[in-house]
Scaffold this motif. Structure first.
Motif, PDB file in Angstrom:
ATOM      1  N   UNK A   1      41.897  48.999  33.204  1.00 26.90           N
ATOM      2  CA  UNK A   1      42.251  48.026  32.150  1.00 26.90           C
ATOM      3  C   UNK A   1      42.564  46.553  32.980  1.00 26.90           C
ATOM      4  N   UNK A   2      43.590  46.600  34.162  1.00 28.89           N
ATOM      5  CA  UNK A   2      43.642  45.368  34.632  1.00 28.89           C
ATOM      6  C   UNK A   2      43.204  45.269  36.172  1.00 28.89           C
ATOM      7  N   UNK A   3      42.036  45.693  36.249  1.00 27.27           N
ATOM      8  CA  UNK A   3      41.478  45.552  37.394  1.00 27.27           C
ATOM      9  C   UNK A   3      41.239  44.446  37.958  1.00 27.27           C
ATOM     10  N   UNK A   4      41.350  44.202  39.340  1.00 27.97           N
ATOM     11  CA  UNK A   4      41.437  42.810  39.923  1.00 27.97           C
ATOM     12  C   UNK A   4      40.408  43.383  41.447  1.00 27.97           C
ATOM     13  N   UNK A   5      40.039  44.592  41.485  1.00 28.40           N
ATOM     14  CA  UNK A   5      39.500  45.013  43.040  1.00 28.40           C
ATOM     15  C   UNK A   5      38.195  44.427  42.854  1.00 28.40           C
ATOM     16  N   UNK A   6      37.525  43.868  43.868  1.00 30.27           N
ATOM     17  CA  UNK A   6      36.437  43.302  43.654  1.00 30.27           C
ATOM     18  C   UNK A   6      35.079  44.262  43.802  1.00 30.27           C
ATOM     19  N   UNK A   7      35.309  45.517  44.149  1.00 28.83           N
ATOM     20  CA  UNK A   7      34.258  46.798  44.520  1.00 28.83           C
ATOM     21  C   UNK A   7      34.445  47.274  43.230  1.00 28.83           C
TER      22      UNK A   7
ATOM     23  N   UNK B   1      33.644  47.012  39.200  1.00 24.59           N
ATOM     24  CA  UNK B   1      33.186  46.152  38.077  1.00 24.59           C
ATOM     25  C   UNK B   1      33.146  44.637  38.478  1.00 24.59           C
ATOM     26  N   UNK B   2      32.981  44.260  39.590  1.00 24.53           N
ATOM     27  CA  UNK B   2      32.915  43.114  40.173  1.00 24.53           C
ATOM     28  C   UNK B   2      34.223  42.323  39.990  1.00 24.53           C
ATOM     29  N   UNK B   3      35.399  43.141  40.177  1.00 25.48           N
ATOM     30  CA  UNK B   3      36.660  42.566  40.213  1.00 25.48           C
ATOM     31  C   UNK B   3      37.250  42.321  38.651  1.00 25.48           C
ATOM     32  N   UNK B   4      36.611  42.548  37.736  1.00 26.60           N
ATOM     33  CA  UNK B   4      36.694  42.418  36.354  1.00 26.60           C
ATOM     34  C   UNK B   4      37.371  43.633  35.555  1.00 26.60           C
ATOM     35  N   UNK B   5      38.288  43.607  34.534  1.00 27.59           N
ATOM     36  CA  UNK B   5      38.867  44.651  33.860  1.00 27.59           C
ATOM     37  C   UNK B   5      37.699  45.531  33.045  1.00 27.59           C
TER      38      UNK B   5
END
Length: 329
Positions: free
Chosen positions: A276-282, A284-288
């Motif tokens: 939900x709070x994803x920021x990792x670029x690998x 979903x492209x760094x998107x939640x």
């Protein structure tokens, strides 16, 4: 959702400090084997206090943080019971006299509170700065759950770690205890007593259990106040629980399965929250990740109660069944 008032939090810390001081350093300093009635009174008192405290949180901050507290407290209490298995093995391996075990447990629980407090501060800081840490926490809990489900802790024996093994080589350690003393004199020569080794064994064990405990509680609430109080209430009365359960610990055969379900569930919950709070670029492209489902707090509490309560009940049923079979023979 309202926040708990600062005055309430201050009063809570003062009351918990008094509880801990009395439980560990007044009651716990009295070297004796507590009776069943004494154990039941102590455990019942702290359980009721935890339930009342949750009610206060409900009153001051609402139902969600109260349910988070109850979920965290039950999870931490269950993990603390599992911790007792190892304490039993340590006490047996080092032949700690019965009348000294209460004192040793008091020190061990104080160690546990210290280590968990440090882990809570570190965990809270990491979560605030790096939300992706939930991926690591979640993966670790899922791994632990699989290990428990596979029977990784069954018939586990305590083995001295490298620090204790090395310590035995570099300092003089006597073969016998001298009450609560860490140092003793034999024939004019100063020795460390086995009590030092016991404290180190329990302390290092507490560190390892903190690795399970703190990620699990952060999977249920992000509020450091709730994280800390749920841990403290789970540790209060633990020494009385040790003596009350005693020989019953090895008969709670299904408890590891219940803990496995709880830890696995919380691990999955942490991974979903990290998405939900994803920021990792690998990822979903760094998107939640919007499609990741959210697990409500009430469901967490339900899973914990059913898993731990159900496996404890099944363990008691199996124990009575085995006793009935043995008496029939």
């Amino acid at each position: 959702m309202a926040e708990t008032p600062l005055a309430f939090e201050i009063v809570t810390f003062v009351v918990l400090a008094v509880f801990f001081a009395v439980d560990l350093f007044v009651v716990g300093r009295k070297p004796h084997v507590p009776s069943t009635a004494e154990c039941v009174r102590h455990i019942a008192f702290f359980v009721v206090m935890a339930l009342i405290f949750g009610g206060f949180i409900w009153y001051f901050a609402g139902s969600k943080p109260a349910i988070e507290f109850y979920s965290g407290w039950l999870t931490e209490y269950s993990l603390s019971v599992d911790n007792l298995f190892v304490f039993v093995i340590i006490m047996s391996n080092f032949a700690v006299p019965k009348e000294l075990q209460k004192y040793v447990l008091s020190v061990g629980i104080a160690f546990a509170l210290l280590f968990r407090g440090v882990f809570i501060l570190v965990g809270a800081a990491l979560i605030e700065r790096f939300t992706w840490i939930f991926f690591i926490f979640g993966a670790f809990l899922i791994y632990t759950a699989i290990k428990l489900a596979a029977g990784g802790d069954e018939d586990e024996e305590y083995h001295e770690n490298g620090v204790i093994h090395l310590l035995r080589k570099v300092i003089r350690i006597s073969d016998e205890y001298d009450g609560e003393k860490l140092r003793t004199t034999r024939d004019g020569v100063r020795y460390w007593t086995p009590m030092l080794i016991v404290f180190l064994a329990i302390g290092t064990t507490d560190v390892m259990f903190a690795f399970d405990s703190i990620p699990a509680i952060f999977g249920l609430t992000k509020d450091p106040f709730l994280v800390f109080t749920s841990n403290v209430f789970a540790l209060l009365g633990l020494q009385q629980l040790y003596f009350l359960l005693g020989a019953l610990l090895d008969k709670l055969v299904y408890l590891p399965a219940g803990l496995s379900v709880v830890l696995g569930f919380i691990g999955v919950k942490l991974v979903l929250e990290a998405l939900h709070g994803n920021t990792l670029p690998f990822i979903n492209g760094g998107k939640p990740v919007a499609w990741a489902p959210e697990i409500p707090t009430w469901l967490s509490l339900a899973v914990i109660v059913v898993s731990i309560g159900g496996t404890a009940l099944l363990s008691v049923v199996k124990m009575r069944s085995m006793q009935g079979d043995s008496s029939a023979q």
